[in-house]
Write an enzyme that holds these catalytic residues in place. Sequence first.
Site, PDB file in Angstrom:
ATOM      1  N   SER A 264       0.833  -1.200   0.000  1.00 23.80           N
ATOM      2  CA  SER A 264       0.000   0.000   0.000  1.00 23.80           C
ATOM      3  C   SER A 264       0.865   1.247   0.000  1.00 23.80           C
ATOM      4  O   SER A 264       2.072   1.194   0.210  1.00 23.80           O
ATOM      5  CB  SER A 264      -0.885   0.005   1.238  1.00 23.80           C
ATOM      6  N   LYS A 265       0.200   2.360  -0.219  1.00 28.39           N
ATOM      7  CA  LYS A 265       0.892   3.649  -0.218  1.00 28.39           C
ATOM      8  C   LYS A 265       1.601   3.862   1.125  1.00 28.39           C
ATOM      9  O   LYS A 265       2.702   4.360   1.184  1.00 28.39           O
ATOM     10  CB  LYS A 265      -0.147   4.743  -0.466  1.00 28.39           C
ATOM     11  N   ARG A 266       0.920   3.442   2.191  1.00 25.45           N
ATOM     12  CA  ARG A 266       1.500   3.650   3.512  1.00 25.45           C
ATOM     13  C   ARG A 266       2.831   2.903   3.700  1.00 25.45           C
ATOM     14  O   ARG A 266       3.739   3.409   4.341  1.00 25.45           O
ATOM     15  CB  ARG A 266       0.501   3.250   4.589  1.00 25.45           C
ATOM     16  N   ASP A 269       5.538   4.986   2.229  1.00 22.17           N
ATOM     17  CA  ASP A 269       5.891   6.138   3.065  1.00 22.17           C
ATOM     18  C   ASP A 269       6.737   5.694   4.246  1.00 22.17           C
ATOM     19  O   ASP A 269       7.740   6.297   4.587  1.00 22.17           O
ATOM     20  CB  ASP A 269       4.616   6.801   3.612  1.00 22.17           C
TER      21      ASP A 269
END
Length: 505
Positions: A264-266, A269
């Site tokens: 996921s994007k998280r 990050d």
Amino acid sequence: MEKKVRVRFAPSPTGPLHIGGVRTALYNYLFAKKHGGDFILRIEDTDQNRFVPGAEEYIIESLDWCGIKFNEGVHKGGPYSPYRQSERKNIYKQYADYLIEKGYAYYAFDSAEELDIKRKEFELQKKTFQYGSENRMTFQNSLTINSEEVKQKISNGEHYVIRIKIPENETIEVNDLIRGKVLVNSSLLDDKVLFKSDGLPTYHLANVVDDYLMKVSHVIRGEEWLPSAPLHVLLYRYLGWESEMPIFAHLPLLLKPDGNGKLSKRDGDKLGFPVFPLQWVDPKSKEISSGYRESGYLPEAVVNMLALLGWNPGTEQELFTMDELIQAFSIDRVGKSGSKFDHEKAKWFNHQYLINTSNEEVANIFSKILEEKNIKTDYDYILKVCSIVKERVNFINEMWQQSSFFFIAPLTLDPKSLKDKWKENSSELVLEIQNIISNASDFSANALKEVVSIYIQENQLAMGQIMNALRICIVGASTGPDLFEIISMIGKDETIKRINFAIKK
Ligand code: GLU
């Protein structure tokens, strides 16, 4: 006659394209090219609530950056135009009507609030609510209301949806090139909405109708769509198109580096790597998500990495050009289980492509970085630096850090290097070397190396110690490429200056 291979990538413009989506597009592209087929870009934007401005442009730019090319699509046109579903609005209603006429679908008038109450009731009992064969006769729909009243409601402009009437207890077979035969009992499916009173179809109806009308031969898409496949099979059957139904292939998920769930994007990050091909600025929150392109990745490296995240060539080969991928690709070699994303491997791929990129190409990009730093040097010098330094970095934007000493004298001397490598007599020894260097007539790296080595041998000095100290003077630290190469490039005056500066310090 075998059907012509026609595949499509059909994203919904709901935000930036995830790197997993790029992989789906890539596999479709490789498959199309391998079989001399066509590749279509269709934009599935029937859910107006989820539309995000700029997402379509982002998708097109991302795939273009990767070198994934289309034969037909929103941006290309083609014989089945338009390729944006919102512009095909008028096409879908007739199919929904046909399904109603045949008894495969029905109008439903239940309000969102009524359904919400039901959903909550179910939740309290820890069950999931599903509008389907078990309970459809308890709702407000054209199966429970007489046809006159139904007509009346529609002509009064009452809110309605058209739902598919899923058969009870039937085994639906989905043949998938990756998963084999998947059998699903229809009782597990709900009566999905196909069409809404805003005049737009839902994803399911529009997707099936368009795949049929656009003569799509294979549907290659992410595994998250596998649960929808039985419904799609029923739609093909009910619309009378089963003999022309595309062949399905559901690709395994891209997993987090630890293998626990979808990437996921998280994760990006948190772990410091991009999950989007290009940088994305959210139009509402203005939040910036990093992209592979802006992080310094070469598109060929990203493509190569993605190709191997889910597919394997069956050989030890790891580096593939796009043409080689097209040659080697086959759906049989796409695995069933998810592939873990590996950031180190991504960097490794970039390194491989960087060292195989011509010095000119690297220099063209690096020149711009130097310009921004106000460094003015001639192009051949930059070219030479690139040839020496590109082996030592994973990304072009790491080059400055590894090569600044070719352009400017170090402003500080690394304290750790000084502590470890600068000895009491270092100044004295370095001055001796400075003397030899300033008398050198041939300033090539080899010649310098030779005169210095001879001096060290004749005086029975420690090569390592001298070289370490000299490196601190020239580079400011104990790292970097061949020292004589650096000295030869920066020249006599600069070398002398740097030694004097270091000794003073
Ligand atoms: N619009 C769907 C998506 O956003 C397409 C799924 C499919 O390929 O059928 O991924």
